[in-house]
Design a protein around this motif. Structure first.
Motif, PDB file in Angstrom:
ATOM      1  N   ASP A 127       6.763   5.115   2.057  1.00 20.40           N
ATOM      2  CA  ASP A 127       5.771   5.159   3.135  1.00 20.40           C
ATOM      3  C   ASP A 127       4.955   3.870   3.252  1.00 20.40           C
ATOM      4  OD1 ASP A 127       6.581   7.631   3.882  1.00 20.40           O
ATOM      5  OD2 ASP A 127       4.901   8.728   2.988  1.00 20.40           O
ATOM      6  N   TYR A 128       5.326   2.867   2.551  1.00 15.75           N
ATOM      7  CA  TYR A 128       4.595   1.605   2.660  1.00 15.75           C
ATOM      8  C   TYR A 128       5.059   0.854   3.916  1.00 15.75           C
ATOM      9  CZ  TYR A 128       8.861   0.032   0.270  1.00 15.75           C
ATOM     10  OH  TYR A 128      10.161  -0.186  -0.096  1.00 15.75           O
ATOM     11  N   PRO A 129       4.220  -0.086   4.431  1.00 13.72           N
ATOM     12  CA  PRO A 129       4.550  -0.780   5.688  1.00 13.72           C
ATOM     13  C   PRO A 129       5.870  -1.537   5.588  1.00 13.72           C
ATOM     14  CG  PRO A 129       2.261  -1.138   5.097  1.00 13.72           C
ATOM     15  CD  PRO A 129       2.888  -0.468   3.911  1.00 13.72           C
ATOM     16  N   SER A 130       6.567  -1.552   6.718  1.00 14.04           N
ATOM     17  CA  SER A 130       7.877  -2.191   6.764  1.00 14.04           C
ATOM     18  C   SER A 130       7.867  -3.552   7.434  1.00 14.04           C
ATOM     19  CB  SER A 130       8.860  -1.292   7.515  1.00 14.04           C
ATOM     20  OG  SER A 130       8.439  -1.127   8.867  1.00 14.04           O
ATOM     21  N   MET A 149       5.990   1.821  11.867  1.00 14.84           N
ATOM     22  CA  MET A 149       7.106   2.386  11.111  1.00 14.84           C
ATOM     23  C   MET A 149       6.953   2.059   9.632  1.00 14.84           C
ATOM     24  SD  MET A 149      10.455   1.714  13.529  1.00 14.84           S
ATOM     25  CE  MET A 149      11.391   2.894  12.586  1.00 14.84           C
ATOM     26  N   THR A 150       7.195   3.042   8.817  1.00 15.07           N
ATOM     27  CA  THR A 150       7.230   2.809   7.374  1.00 15.07           C
ATOM     28  C   THR A 150       8.596   2.239   6.985  1.00 15.07           C
ATOM     29  OG1 THR A 150       8.047   5.032   6.902  1.00 15.07           O
ATOM     30  CG2 THR A 150       5.657   4.744   7.025  1.00 15.07           C
ATOM     31  N   GLN A 151       8.684   1.837   5.739  1.00 15.20           N
ATOM     32  CA  GLN A 151       9.952   1.278   5.270  1.00 15.20           C
ATOM     33  C   GLN A 151      11.067   2.328   5.327  1.00 15.20           C
ATOM     34  OE1 GLN A 151      10.615  -1.808   4.573  1.00 15.20           O
ATOM     35  NE2 GLN A 151      12.738  -1.452   3.945  1.00 15.20           N
ATOM     36  N   GLY A 152      10.739   3.556   4.982  1.00 11.89           N
ATOM     37  CA  GLY A 152      11.742   4.621   5.034  1.00 11.89           C
ATOM     38  C   GLY A 152      12.205   4.902   6.447  1.00 11.89           C
TER      39      GLY A 152
END
Length: 752
Positions: free
Chosen positions: A540-543, A548-551
């Protein structure tokens, strides 16, 4: 080829009917027929096949108990029994003691092996061939059929056992006034004398039907003479053949003792058609025609209109759906649990493959390609494992057909019971293989994820294993044999992989093929595993992409997005489980319908095989080859063989100090009653026993038996026929000869 099997199948109403097979005539039991609505014909008439179709991992007692519970509803109470506490108490006692089952086992001489596995010649040690035949007869005898058709039940039995079985059947018949129709091939004279009536067939036509005691006088009236030292049964079977001419009396005119219905002594040998015509000209033939033309009513008028009797014979199944399902689930789970070899093999397979794949992708959760690779590999491994569950279903299909014909249970209860029993195997895949993969690779369980993601991973893999296994089980219901089923399953696996979302991303699949993706259980499970990983909270960390999160970014790049372009959320992991359940239920329904409506042959009996032309090889050239070999004397001393009980821990000694000398040039007969240990002794001497405890001394020409040389100089003809179906007789013998004989031997040259 006389038509015995066909007649028995017609009476039992299991004869095949289609455009190529026409059935004519009528069959009546009292006033009822196979098409009567008042009764279910298969509850009145039972059929015992010549081939033993039994579950190898059930004991003798369990086999008969299951048949009794299915056929009687698990009670000794009959429709016309009275009431009262004394009768109810006695019936309850009989039910608890399985009184009728134990009586049948005792009568068949099976009490001593009641707790032994039925077994087979491939998977598990069991009872002898003769005892297995008696189990087949006992299984259907406990079913309470008023009419029981038995096809060559003497196959594989010694004369004494055949006599005992027929004597028991006759005594039971005399008590309950039931009907037993038994087809026998060359019965011994003492067995033949036990029967009351005889129907003699040849080429599908009746040449005699009447009392056994009158058959010799009847054919003597046609001009034939029974030799002094010949069995009546052998004489009767030879009469319609060309050898029957040898039994003609000297044609000197009519004998004063002839029947009035026979005009004269036949001066020449009668053909089968002429014997058929002569019979219907006789008083026996006219008597049969008069009886079948009469309207036969119910034997006991008190039975007509009795609701209890009508329900007993008018209801197709004795048990309700729930009780039948309970019986089937218990049996299928028991069969699965007792196949310890299959369970251990599956555990080892899951552990080894999980260990290899897990170490290959060791802690590779940071690499997206590694994660998707191991998720795809996991689904592929589970699919292959599910496919391996299908071949054993072909082996037991003949047992299902037999029990379907006897109305043991509704077909769907069998499919559901088998499916529920398969859940345990799928859970092994999910727990053993899935756990190794999950923890070795380091899939999401921390840093925002939870232990629930591991639970979801195991659930998805287990449910997809169940669903794919049930999907593949459809092929065991609709295909003829294992090879054709495996070919179609291989094609299906390729389709599942191609449209899984891994080989080709879902977003670039053409619109005209996208429907395959959405009905693909492999794709749903793979999507569920991916969402369970990348929407677990761990990523769930920033991408770097706004909003959008990394996932979510990883899911979007790999095409796991909805119509709006938004990545799938965690709910889709649950949807994958629901879809697997839906596919499983749909597969159960399809398999149930297919097994009920589609029927394939599960092995030809000896009666169905076409007789070869005796003159077919009249023009062949006989080649005589001298085959010198070293003479050998076989001696054995104090041979003991012990095994562990099938369901217990006590030791059972089968061979108890056997001594013997077999000299070269002499043919030795090994005789004994069924279960005496004949096959066991030959298996021990020929080094074919791989279980149990063996002790004793075996020598060849005075030298201790050495395994390699002993196998090289001995051969063993087994009780069961194991041949390559696609080879001719000559090719089979040539192949064996070229493997066993020296290359320079004249018997294996091209000229031979």
């Amino acid at each position: 080829g006389s038509g015995k099997l066909t007649l028995l199948r017609m009476i039992a109403n299991i004869l095949k009917e289609d455009n190529n097979h026409e059935l004519g005539g009528t069959v009546r039991l009292n006033r009822f027929g196979p098409k009567s609505k008042e009764v279910v014909w298969s509850n009145l008439v039972g059929y015992i096949d010549q081939i033993d179709r039994l579950h190898p991992f059930l004991t003798v007692k369990e086999t008969c108990e299951f048949a009794w519970r299915c056929r009687t509803g698990g009670t000794h109470r009959l429709p016309l029994m009275g009431g009262g506490p004394e009768i109810a108490g006695e019936i309850q006692r009989m039910d608890e003691e399985l009184y009728f089952v134990m009586i049948v086992l005792e009568a068949m001489g099976l009490l001593g092996v009641k707790d032994s596995f039925v077994g087979d010649h491939e998977t598990v040690r069991g009872v002898s061939g003769g005892e297995k035949k008696r189990v087949t007869v006992s299984e259907m005898s406990v079913g309470g059929f008023p009419v029981l058709c038995m096809d060559e039940i003497s196959t594989g039995l010694d004369a004494a056992t055949t006599y005992d079985i027929c004597k028991i059947l006759g005594q039971a018949n005399a008590l309950n006034k039931y009907i037993k129709i038994v087809s026998l091939l060359q019965p011994p004279p003492e067995t033949f004398a036990l029967f009351d009536e005889l129907v003699l067939l040849n080429a599908g036509k009746v040449i005699y039907s009447g009392p056994v005691e009158d058959v010799v006088l009847y054919f003597e009236s046609l001009g034939y003479q029974l030799p002094e030292r010949m069995d009546v049964a052998d004489w009767l079977q030879a009469l319609p053949t060309r050898d029957g001419a040898k039994f003609l009396k000297d044609p000197v005119g009519n004998d004063e003792n002839n029947y009035d219905s026979i005009p004269s002594v036949a001066p020449t040998h009668l053909t089968a058609d002429e014997l058929h015509e002569k019979f219907y000209e006789s008083e026996y033939g006219r008597k049969i025609l008069d009886q079948v033309n009469q309207e036969i009513g119910i034997v006991n008028p008190h039975l007509q209109g009795n609701k209890a009797v009508e329900k007993w014979f008018g209801s197709k199944f004795r048990n309700g759906s729930y009780k039948s399902l309970k019986l089937l689930v218990h049996r299928e789970c028991l069969l699965w649990w007792r196949d310890k070899t299959a369970i251990k093999t599956r555990l080892a397979q899951d552990f080894i493959m999980g260990l290899i794949a897990g170490t290959l992708f060791w802690q590779g959760w940071e690499e997206t390609t590694s994660v998707f690779g191991i998720l795809f590999q996991s689904m592929f491994f589970i699919s292959l494992g599910a496919m391996l569950k299908v071949p054993p279903q072909y082996a037991v299909r003949g047992i299902l057909y037999k029990q379907q014909d006897a109305n043991f249970f509704p077909t769907w209860t069998y499919v559901v019971g088998r499916s529920l029993a398969s859940i345990a195997s799928s859970c092994i895949d999910g727990l053993v293989y899935g756990s190794l993969i999950f923890w070795f690779v380091g899939l999401a369980h921390n840093d925002g994820a939870s232990f629930g993601n591991y639970i979801m991973f195991v659930l998805i893999t287990s449910c997809s294993s169940v669903g794919i296994g049930l999907l593949f089980s459809i092929f065991s219901a609709v295909t003829k044999d294992r090879s054709s089923g495996q070919a179609l399953m291989s094609v299906l696996i390729v389709i599942l992989i191609l449209f899984s979302g891994f080989t080709v991303q879902p977003t670039i699949i053409p619109d005209y093929w996208i429907w395959v993706y959405w009905i693909n259980i492999f794709a749903w499970a793979f999507r569920g595993l991916a969402v369970n990983e990348y929407d677990s909270g761990k990523y769930d960390y920033p991408s770097g992409v706004e909003g959008m999160t990394q996932g979510q970014l990883i899911l979007s790049h790999l095409g796991f997005v909805d119509r709006n372009g938004d990545p799938y959320t965690f709910e889709w992991a649950g949807y994958s489980i629901l879809f697997s359940i839906f596919v499983g239920l749909l597969s159960i329904f399809i398999a149930s319908v297919a097994l009920k409506r589609i029927r394939y042959s599960t092995g030809l009996t000896k009666s169905t095989r076409t007789e070869e032309n005796e003159d077919a090889n009249s023009g062949t050239t006989e080649i005589v080859t001298e085959m010198p070999f070293q003479k050998a004397n076989l001696t054995f001393r104090d041979i003991h063989y012990s095994v562990t009980s099938s369901i217990g821990h006590e030791k059972i000694e089968i061979l108890k100090g056997i001594d013997g000398v077999i000299e070269a040039g002499k043919m030795t007969a090994l005789m004994g009653s069924s279960g005496a240990g004949k096959t066991t002794l030959m298996d021990v001497l020929s080094l074919r026993k791989t279980s149990g405890e063996i002790c004793g001394d075996v020598r060849l020409n005075g030298h201790p038996r050495e395994e390699l040389s002993f196998r090289r100089c001995t051969g063993y003809v087994e009780q069961f026929d194991r041949q390559s179906a696609a080879l001719t007789i000559r090719e089979t013998c040539e192949f064996s000869a070229k493997l066993r004989l020296e290359s320079s031997d004249p018997a294996v040259t091209k000229e031979s």
